[in-house]
Design a protein around this motif. Structure first.
Motif, mmCIF file in Angstrom:
data_model
loop_
_atom_site.group_PDB
_atom_site.id
_atom_site.type_symbol
_atom_site.label_atom_id
_atom_site.label_comp_id
_atom_site.label_asym_id
_atom_site.label_seq_id
_atom_site.Cartn_x
_atom_site.Cartn_y
_atom_site.Cartn_z
ATOM 1 N N PHE A 6 0.848 -1.183 0.000
ATOM 2 C CA PHE A 6 0.000 0.000 0.000
ATOM 3 C C PHE A 6 0.888 1.239 0.000
ATOM 4 C CE2 PHE A 6 -2.126 -3.475 2.056
ATOM 5 C CZ PHE A 6 -3.396 -3.450 1.521
ATOM 6 N N VAL A 7 0.650 2.123 -0.949
ATOM 7 C CA VAL A 7 1.428 3.356 -1.050
ATOM 8 C C VAL A 7 0.484 4.525 -0.814
ATOM 9 C CG1 VAL A 7 2.867 4.802 -2.528
ATOM 10 C CG2 VAL A 7 3.041 2.299 -2.672
ATOM 11 N N ARG A 8 0.820 5.362 0.157
ATOM 12 C CA ARG A 8 0.003 6.534 0.466
ATOM 13 C C ARG A 8 0.493 7.740 -0.320
ATOM 14 N NH1 ARG A 8 -0.702 6.397 7.036
ATOM 15 N NH2 ARG A 8 -1.915 4.479 7.072
ATOM 16 N N VAL A 9 -0.446 8.436 -0.922
ATOM 17 C CA VAL A 9 -0.145 9.691 -1.603
ATOM 18 C C VAL A 9 -0.965 10.767 -0.891
ATOM 19 C CG1 VAL A 9 -0.211 10.961 -3.777
ATOM 20 C CG2 VAL A 9 0.235 8.489 -3.798
ATOM 21 N N ALA A 10 -0.274 11.681 -0.249
ATOM 22 C CA ALA A 10 -0.955 12.720 0.526
ATOM 23 C C ALA A 10 -1.730 13.667 -0.381
ATOM 24 C CB ALA A 10 0.058 13.512 1.346
ATOM 25 N N VAL A 11 -2.839 14.162 0.148
ATOM 26 C CA VAL A 11 -3.666 15.137 -0.564
ATOM 27 C C VAL A 11 -3.585 16.449 0.202
ATOM 28 C CG1 VAL A 11 -5.998 15.757 -1.280
ATOM 29 C CG2 VAL A 11 -5.240 13.376 -1.424
ATOM 30 N N LYS A 12 -3.211 17.501 -0.497
ATOM 31 C CA LYS A 12 -3.148 18.825 0.128
ATOM 32 C C LYS A 12 -4.367 19.622 -0.296
ATOM 33 C CE LYS A 12 1.735 18.854 0.651
ATOM 34 N NZ LYS A 12 2.729 19.645 1.246
ATOM 35 N N ARG A 13 -5.040 20.170 0.678
ATOM 36 C CA ARG A 13 -6.220 20.993 0.378
ATOM 37 C C ARG A 13 -5.784 22.423 0.127
ATOM 38 N NH1 ARG A 13 -9.408 18.298 5.215
ATOM 39 N NH2 ARG A 13 -10.252 16.514 4.129
ATOM 40 N N ARG A 14 -6.295 22.956 -0.955
ATOM 41 C CA ARG A 14 -6.015 24.349 -1.308
ATOM 42 C C ARG A 14 -7.319 25.044 -1.612
ATOM 43 N NH1 ARG A 14 -0.705 23.563 -5.061
ATOM 44 N NH2 ARG A 14 0.666 22.979 -3.361
ATOM 45 N N ARG A 15 -7.250 26.335 -1.709
ATOM 46 C CA ARG A 15 -8.438 27.117 -2.022
ATOM 47 C C ARG A 15 -9.049 26.689 -3.353
ATOM 48 N NH1 ARG A 15 -7.319 33.301 -1.644
ATOM 49 N NH2 ARG A 15 -5.914 32.331 -0.184
ATOM 50 N N GLU A 16 -8.191 26.336 -4.314
ATOM 51 C CA GLU A 16 -8.654 25.934 -5.647
ATOM 52 C C GLU A 16 -9.183 24.508 -5.669
ATOM 53 O OE1 GLU A 16 -5.139 26.625 -5.269
ATOM 54 O OE2 GLU A 16 -5.595 28.753 -5.277
ATOM 55 N N GLY A 17 -8.902 23.724 -4.630
ATOM 56 C CA GLY A 17 -9.321 22.320 -4.575
ATOM 57 C C GLY A 17 -8.204 21.456 -4.033
ATOM 58 N N ALA A 18 -8.376 20.163 -4.116
ATOM 59 C CA ALA A 18 -7.382 19.215 -3.606
ATOM 60 C C ALA A 18 -6.302 18.943 -4.651
ATOM 61 C CB ALA A 18 -8.063 17.920 -3.214
ATOM 62 N N LYS A 22 2.103 13.819 -4.848
ATOM 63 C CA LYS A 22 2.912 13.200 -5.887
ATOM 64 C C LYS A 22 1.972 12.664 -6.957
ATOM 65 C CE LYS A 22 6.706 9.994 -6.533
ATOM 66 N NZ LYS A 22 7.636 9.061 -5.947
ATOM 67 N N ASP A 23 2.407 12.687 -8.203
ATOM 68 C CA ASP A 23 1.586 12.203 -9.311
ATOM 69 C C ASP A 23 1.385 10.693 -9.173
ATOM 70 O OD1 ASP A 23 0.290 11.671 -11.680
ATOM 71 O OD2 ASP A 23 1.899 12.404 -12.973
ATOM 72 N N TYR A 24 0.142 10.260 -9.073
ATOM 73 C CA TYR A 24 -0.165 8.848 -8.891
ATOM 74 C C TYR A 24 0.355 7.997 -10.051
ATOM 75 C CZ TYR A 24 -3.969 9.525 -12.216
ATOM 76 O OH TYR A 24 -4.693 9.804 -13.348
ATOM 77 N N ARG A 25 0.428 8.571 -11.253
ATOM 78 C CA ARG A 25 0.927 7.819 -12.410
ATOM 79 C C ARG A 25 2.401 7.465 -12.243
ATOM 80 N NH1 ARG A 25 -2.084 12.082 -16.163
ATOM 81 N NH2 ARG A 25 -1.048 13.325 -14.583
ATOM 82 N N GLU A 26 3.173 8.360 -11.654
ATOM 83 C CA GLU A 26 4.584 8.078 -11.396
ATOM 84 C C GLU A 26 4.730 6.939 -10.391
ATOM 85 O OE1 GLU A 26 6.827 11.509 -10.209
ATOM 86 O OE2 GLU A 26 6.009 12.725 -11.823
ATOM 87 N N VAL A 27 3.914 6.960 -9.352
ATOM 88 C CA VAL A 27 3.968 5.908 -8.322
ATOM 89 C C VAL A 27 3.630 4.558 -8.948
ATOM 90 C CG1 VAL A 27 2.986 5.077 -6.158
ATOM 91 C CG2 VAL A 27 3.377 7.530 -6.484
ATOM 92 N N ALA A 48 -8.691 12.498 8.610
ATOM 93 C CA ALA A 48 -8.012 13.629 9.255
ATOM 94 C C ALA A 48 -6.818 14.099 8.420
ATOM 95 C CB ALA A 48 -7.555 13.227 10.649
ATOM 96 N N GLU A 49 -6.101 13.141 7.834
ATOM 97 C CA GLU A 49 -5.009 13.455 6.904
ATOM 98 C C GLU A 49 -5.418 12.881 5.553
ATOM 99 O OE1 GLU A 49 -1.229 12.116 8.339
ATOM 100 O OE2 GLU A 49 -1.580 12.960 10.321
ATOM 101 N N PRO A 50 -6.091 13.670 4.719
ATOM 102 C CA PRO A 50 -6.594 13.137 3.450
ATOM 103 C C PRO A 50 -5.475 12.557 2.591
ATOM 104 C CG PRO A 50 -6.884 15.520 3.554
ATOM 105 C CD PRO A 50 -6.324 15.087 4.853
ATOM 106 N N ARG A 51 -5.800 11.437 1.940
ATOM 107 C CA ARG A 51 -4.788 10.768 1.119
ATOM 108 C C ARG A 51 -5.466 9.851 0.112
ATOM 109 N NH1 ARG A 51 -4.692 7.684 6.078
ATOM 110 N NH2 ARG A 51 -5.049 5.483 5.634
ATOM 111 N N LEU A 52 -4.656 9.354 -0.798
ATOM 112 C CA LEU A 52 -5.066 8.361 -1.767
ATOM 113 C C LEU A 52 -4.184 7.147 -1.513
ATOM 114 C CD1 LEU A 52 -6.701 7.755 -4.394
ATOM 115 C CD2 LEU A 52 -4.723 8.606 -5.644
#
Length: 62
Positions: A6-18, A22-27, A48-52
Motif C-alpha cells: 500500500f502506497v500513500r499519496v498525501a492530498v493537500k487541500r487548497r483554495r482551488e481544490g485538492a 505526488k503524481d499517482y501515475r509516477e507511483v 483527518a489526513e486526506p490521502r489516496l
C-alpha cells in the motif's frame, strides 16, 4: 499466494481544490518496474489526513 503493498499519496487541500502531493501515475509506474501490479486506488478524502491509498499485489516467490 499474493502479497500486497500500500502506497500513500498525501492530498493537500487548497483554495482551488485538492492536489496530490505526488503524481499517482509516477507511483504506479515505479511500482510496476519493481514487479508490482496495480490493483486499486482508495480515496480517503474525509480522513483527518486526506490521502489516496494505492494498492499493489504480486505473487510470492517460493
Amino acid at each position: 499466494m499474493h502479497e500486497y503493498s500500500f502506497v500513500r499519496v498525501a492530498v493537500k487541500r487548497r483554495r482551488e481544490g485538492a492536489v496530490l502531493q505526488k503524481d499517482y501515475r509516477e507511483v504506479i509506474t515505479e511500482q510496476a518496474a519493481a514487479g508490482w501490479r496495480f490493483v486499486q486506488a482508495i480515496p480517503l478524502e474525509s480522513h483527518a489526513e486526506p490521502r489516496l491509498d494505492l494498492v499493489f499485489s504480486r505473487k510470492v516467490k517460493k
